[in-house]
Design a protein around this motif. Structure first.
Motif, mmCIF file in Angstrom:
data_model
loop_
_atom_site.group_PDB
_atom_site.id
_atom_site.type_symbol
_atom_site.label_atom_id
_atom_site.label_comp_id
_atom_site.label_asym_id
_atom_site.label_seq_id
_atom_site.Cartn_x
_atom_site.Cartn_y
_atom_site.Cartn_z
ATOM 1 N N LEU A 63 0.845 -1.191 0.000
ATOM 2 C CA LEU A 63 0.000 0.000 0.000
ATOM 3 C C LEU A 63 0.877 1.238 0.000
ATOM 4 N N ARG A 64 0.483 2.228 -0.820
ATOM 5 C CA ARG A 64 1.159 3.534 -0.749
ATOM 6 C C ARG A 64 0.132 4.577 -0.386
ATOM 7 N N LEU A 65 0.443 5.350 0.646
ATOM 8 C CA LEU A 65 -0.486 6.378 1.122
ATOM 9 C C LEU A 65 0.173 7.736 0.982
ATOM 10 N N GLY A 66 -0.420 8.639 0.222
ATOM 11 C CA GLY A 66 0.130 9.985 0.122
ATOM 12 C C GLY A 66 -0.048 10.725 1.442
ATOM 13 N N ALA A 67 0.934 11.532 1.806
ATOM 14 C CA ALA A 67 0.887 12.214 3.100
ATOM 15 C C ALA A 67 -0.250 13.221 3.194
ATOM 16 N N LEU A 68 -0.725 13.704 2.043
ATOM 17 C CA LEU A 68 -1.798 14.697 2.063
ATOM 18 C C LEU A 68 -3.183 14.063 1.957
ATOM 19 N N ALA A 69 -3.231 12.729 1.911
ATOM 20 C CA ALA A 69 -4.545 12.061 1.926
ATOM 21 C C ALA A 69 -5.211 12.366 3.266
ATOM 22 N N HIS A 70 -6.520 12.554 3.224
ATOM 23 C CA HIS A 70 -7.230 12.823 4.478
ATOM 24 C C HIS A 70 -7.490 11.527 5.244
ATOM 25 N N MET A 71 -7.565 11.646 6.548
ATOM 26 C CA MET A 71 -7.785 10.461 7.386
ATOM 27 C C MET A 71 -9.060 9.729 6.964
ATOM 28 N N ALA A 72 -10.130 10.492 6.690
ATOM 29 C CA ALA A 72 -11.422 9.869 6.379
ATOM 30 C C ALA A 72 -11.327 9.032 5.108
ATOM 31 N N GLU A 73 -10.613 9.578 4.129
ATOM 32 C CA GLU A 73 -10.487 8.890 2.852
ATOM 33 C C GLU A 73 -9.766 7.543 3.030
ATOM 34 N N ALA A 74 -8.691 7.564 3.798
ATOM 35 C CA ALA A 74 -7.940 6.316 4.018
ATOM 36 C C ALA A 74 -8.758 5.343 4.865
ATOM 37 N N ALA A 75 -9.479 5.868 5.843
ATOM 38 C CA ALA A 75 -10.259 4.997 6.742
ATOM 39 C C ALA A 75 -11.347 4.243 5.979
ATOM 40 N N GLN A 76 -11.853 4.880 4.906
ATOM 41 C CA GLN A 76 -12.971 4.267 4.169
ATOM 42 C C GLN A 76 -12.531 3.574 2.882
ATOM 43 N N HIS A 77 -11.252 3.623 2.582
ATOM 44 C CA HIS A 77 -10.783 3.086 1.302
ATOM 45 C C HIS A 77 -11.015 1.567 1.276
ATOM 46 N N PRO A 78 -11.729 1.049 0.254
ATOM 47 C CA PRO A 78 -12.099 -0.373 0.275
ATOM 48 C C PRO A 78 -10.905 -1.324 0.367
ATOM 49 N N ASP A 79 -9.785 -1.005 -0.314
ATOM 50 C CA ASP A 79 -8.620 -1.896 -0.241
ATOM 51 C C ASP A 79 -8.045 -1.919 1.176
ATOM 52 N N ILE A 80 -8.055 -0.763 1.830
ATOM 53 C CA ILE A 80 -7.496 -0.705 3.185
ATOM 54 C C ILE A 80 -8.419 -1.427 4.168
ATOM 55 N N VAL A 81 -9.705 -1.195 4.029
ATOM 56 C CA VAL A 81 -10.674 -1.864 4.913
ATOM 57 C C VAL A 81 -10.542 -3.386 4.776
ATOM 58 N N ARG A 82 -10.339 -3.854 3.548
ATOM 59 C CA ARG A 82 -10.286 -5.302 3.306
ATOM 60 C C ARG A 82 -8.919 -5.902 3.663
ATOM 61 N N GLU A 83 -7.847 -5.249 3.216
ATOM 62 C CA GLU A 83 -6.511 -5.853 3.340
ATOM 63 C C GLU A 83 -5.761 -5.458 4.607
ATOM 64 N N PHE A 84 -6.042 -4.259 5.111
ATOM 65 C CA PHE A 84 -5.322 -3.773 6.295
ATOM 66 C C PHE A 84 -6.323 -3.184 7.294
ATOM 67 N N PRO A 85 -7.234 -4.017 7.823
ATOM 68 C CA PRO A 85 -8.263 -3.462 8.718
ATOM 69 C C PRO A 85 -7.689 -2.678 9.902
#
Ligand code: FAD
Ligand code: SF4
Length: 326
Positions: A63-85
């Motif tokens: 997974l690559r997360l940009g530093a300017l991504a908002h917390m809400a966006e990452a928290a709800q991202h389907p790949d993150i929810v599924r692969e890195f709960p």
């Protein structure tokens, strides 16, 4: 009102060259400026860098997360929810919906402690705010303070949640600075208070966080973040645990464990991981791991309850992770 210069950077090179205090979502920085705790002479707004540094990408490498991504966006991202709960949960259990919409991942890992003596300038003794002035918390109100990684100069808790999931997953952080780009283990970004608690990270002057890399981890689907706090939502952790388990018919091949709310920096509990390796995971092996995690705890009166709370939090997190259907 203290006057300060304001500049808006178009790209990373411009931000780094401007040399000042970066402004992302502002949910930490503006609070602390209003409280007169942080007094930047020059504020460099990096929100326009979101064009370059806000993407979230998942692939076979991780997974690559940009530093300017908002917390809400990452928290709800389907790949993150599924692969890195554990990542999704550490973010969604933090702050409030409004804050998560505004706050960025880079700003999150650099948030400052909530120690009252640090945030209230009417207290004169705070080594983190005024180096050499002493630490009012040592003999003051320290119910929420750390028990791991403390020094005789500071016992402030690292307040964030996301950092625990990053450290448990062996993430790396990417930086851009005056002498170029570099990358380091996220575990090496924060430093314990030691002699000078005002130094919290190894960031060099002008250095910008551009992103986070989380390597692929086949068993990260069996991961979770458990957060214990004074109220159910919109509150910092008194104790928390980020865990990921690789199980073979109930026996631990590998465990990844990080603790929050109890330590001065994002805290990897390697002793607990070692204690679990090769063991059948049950209440008694989980408790033995928790004892190992807190063997070095030092308390200061108000926080005497924390080692036991931290141990129970870890035991519950491990048993809940075991029970997950993945
Ligand atoms: C009421 C309240 C409750 C909260 N509850 C929680 C909680 O439960 N759990 C939790 O984890 N957090 C919590 N937070 C903290 C919140 O998550 C952080 O304030 C937020 O994530 C910071 O992000 P930001 O983009 O607003 O950072 P900013 O305020 O813009 O910046 C924070 C710091 O990081 C620096 N910075 C920002 N971006 C970068 C970058 N890319 N590179 C280098 N330096 C940078 C800034 O110069 C500043 O020093 C809470 C905050 C508030 C106000
Ligand atoms: S615990 Fe740290 S932040 Fe709090 S008063 Fe002491 S030196 Fe300051």
């Amino acid at each position: 009102m203290r006057p300060f210069a304001y500049a808006r950077a178009n790209d990373a090179a411009e931000a780094v060259k401007a040399g000042g205090t970066f402004l992302a979502g502002g949910t930490t920085l503006l609070d602390l400026m209003k409280l007169d705790v942080m007094r930047p002479e020059r504020v460099v707004d990096i929100n326009d860098l979101s064009r370059e540094f806000s993407a979230i990408a998942y692939g076979p490498q991780g997974l690559r997360l940009g530093a300017l991504a908002h917390m809400a966006e990452a928290a709800q991202h389907p790949d993150i929810v599924r692969e890195f709960p554990v990542i999704a949960q550490s973010l969604s259990l933090a702050a409030s919906a409004q804050l998560r919409n505004m706050a960025t991942l880079g700003g999150n890992v650099l948030q400052r402690t909530r120690c009252t003596y640090f945030r209230d300038t009417s207290w004169s003794r705070c080594n983190k705010r005024e180096p050499g002035s002493g630490c009012a918390a040592l003999e003051g109100v320290n119910r929420k303070h750390a028990v791991l990684g403390t020094s005789p100069n500071c016992i402030a808790t690292y307040a964030g949640d996301f950092g625990q999931s990053l450290i448990a997953l062996d993430a790396a952080v990417e930086l851009a600075g005056p002498s170029g780009a570099r990358r380091m283990a996220f575990a090496d970004l924060h430093v314990a208070p030691g002699d000078d608690p005002s130094v919290e990270t190894v960031l060099r002057p002008g250095e910008l966080i551009t992103g986070f890399i989380v390597p692929a981890l086949p068993f990260a689907r069996r991961s979770l973040y458990l957060k214990i706090r004074d109220r159910q939502s919109y509150e910092f952790a008194l104790a928390s645990a980020a865990v990921a388990l690789d199980l073979d018919a109930g026996t631990v091949r590998q465990a990844r464990i990080a603790l929050g709310g109890v330590a001065t920096r994002p805290w990897r509990a390697r002793e607990a991981e070692a204690a679990l390796r090769g063991k059948a995971l049950d209440e008694s092996s989980a408790r033995a791991a928790a004892e190992a995690a807190f063997a070095g705890a030092v308390t200061h009166g108000g926080n005497d309850y924390k080692p036991e709370l931290g141990k129970r939090t870890l035991v519950r997190a491990l048993l809940q992770a075991k029970a997950l259907e993945v």
